[in-house]
Design an enzyme around this catalytic site. Structure first.
Site, short mmCIF file in Angstrom:
data_model
loop_
_atom_site.label_atom_id
_atom_site.label_comp_id
_atom_site.label_asym_id
_atom_site.label_seq_id
_atom_site.Cartn_x
_atom_site.Cartn_y
_atom_site.Cartn_z
N ASP A 1 44.75 -11.79 -27.42
CA ASP A 1 45.20 -12.32 -26.12
C ASP A 1 45.97 -11.25 -25.36
OD1 ASP A 1 46.07 -15.12 -24.59
OD2 ASP A 1 47.62 -13.57 -24.51
N TYR B 1 50.17 -7.38 -18.34
CA TYR B 1 50.75 -6.64 -19.47
C TYR B 1 50.45 -5.14 -19.39
CZ TYR B 1 50.71 -11.38 -21.53
OH TYR B 1 50.83 -12.73 -21.77
N LYS C 1 44.12 -12.61 -18.35
CA LYS C 1 44.69 -13.52 -17.36
C LYS C 1 44.78 -12.87 -15.98
CE LYS C 1 47.59 -15.05 -21.19
NZ LYS C 1 47.74 -13.80 -21.93
N HIS D 1 47.42 -17.06 -14.73
CA HIS D 1 48.60 -16.77 -15.56
C HIS D 1 49.78 -17.70 -15.26
CE1 HIS D 1 50.45 -13.15 -17.90
NE2 HIS D 1 50.96 -14.29 -18.31
#
Length: 281
Positions: free
Chosen positions: A51, A56, A81, A112
């Site tokens: 994931d 990120y 996401k 998200h």
């Protein structure tokens, strides 16, 4: 401690018949420079569900690890996401994530956060429905959607989200939200599943860890699995990565599950989705 090599991760069938490994490996807050190695360690340990998220900034590290692993694509389940600041351009954002990951198809693509102040999440969902219809994503879902956001989305959706990924751990269980999600056939996926470590010191958790000759993290992860959550613990330490995976072979009794469920204290650690409005850009 339980041996990861003997763990068999259960699969959970989503509302569109796609199966997701119930225990996965999350890379939230894993620095981009460390992501490839962490994911390679996870894949070597036996994880098949990874994931990540555009926010990120480590999708390319995930992609590099997938490529280096040599594992057949169909054996892997990859989630990413949509950034909050890209809800108005979801198709382009999705294609960028695909390029970063080096993948033609994403197994699960999530909005998200709802960011209700933007008023764009329904438009973003319509874009995700087209991505799904075109075969770009095998399943689509949401993250951090509260009951009111689900109500708004479901009023306009042609596709019911497959997953709602939310902050969920023993001291913050969001029971009403989890029950509402499940009542619509939306699977519940837990992030910060260990309460960012804060829930591991609970006397009940440590007592059960001694009883089962397990780590406190394994006990909490086994609780998630036993209560039907999809769960994505994060670590960059190879030994802990293996230990977390081994939780899949740990079975708690109904009384033990109930004892951990009794720890709920409404203790949210992350942002409140009702007002969160950061762009993630």
């Amino acid at each position: 401690m339980s041996n990861a090599q003997n763990s068999t991760v259960p699969g959970l069938v989503l509302n569109n018949s796609v199966t997701i490994p119930q225990l996965g490996f999350g890379v939230f807050q894993v620095p981009p420079a460390e992501t490839q190695k962490a994911v390679e360690d996870a894949l070597e340990a036996g994880y098949r569900h990874i994931d990540t998220a555009a926010a990120y900034r480590n999708e390319s590290g995930v992609g590099a690890a997938i490529k280096a692993s040599g594992i057949a694509r169909e054996e892997l389940f990859i989630t990413t996401k949509l950034r909050n600041g890209e809800q108005g351009r979801a198709a382009a954002a999705f294609n960028h994530s695909r390029r970063e990951l080096g993948l033609d198809v994403i197994d699960l693509y999530l909005i998200h956060w709802p960011v209700p102040s933007q008023g764009l999440f329904v438009d973003a969902w319509k874009a995700l429905e087209k991505i799904h219809a075109d075969g770009g994503a095998r399943a689509i879902g949401v993250s951090n959607f509260l009951p009111e956001h689900l109500d708004t989305l479901l009023e306009f959706a042609d596709v019911v989200p497959a997953v709602n990924q939310i902050e969920l751990h023993p001291t913050f269980q969001q029971r009403e939200l989890a029950a509402k999600s499940r009542s619509h056939g939306i699977a519940v996926e837990a992030y910060s599943p260990l309460g960012q470590g804060a829930d591991l010191g609970s006397p009940k958790v440590t007592e059960l860890a001694e009883t089962h000759d397990a780590t406190p993290a394994q006990i909490v992860l086994a609780w998630h699995l036993g209560t039907g959550n999809i769960v994505i613990p994060k670590s960059v330490h190879p030994e802990r990565i293996r230990q977390n995976l081994a939780a899949a072979s740990l079975q708690l009794t109904q009384d033990e599950l109930a004892a951990i469920s009794a720890l709920d204290a409404g203790a949210r650690l992350g942002a409140d989705p009702a007002v969160a409005s950061f762009s993630q850009m």
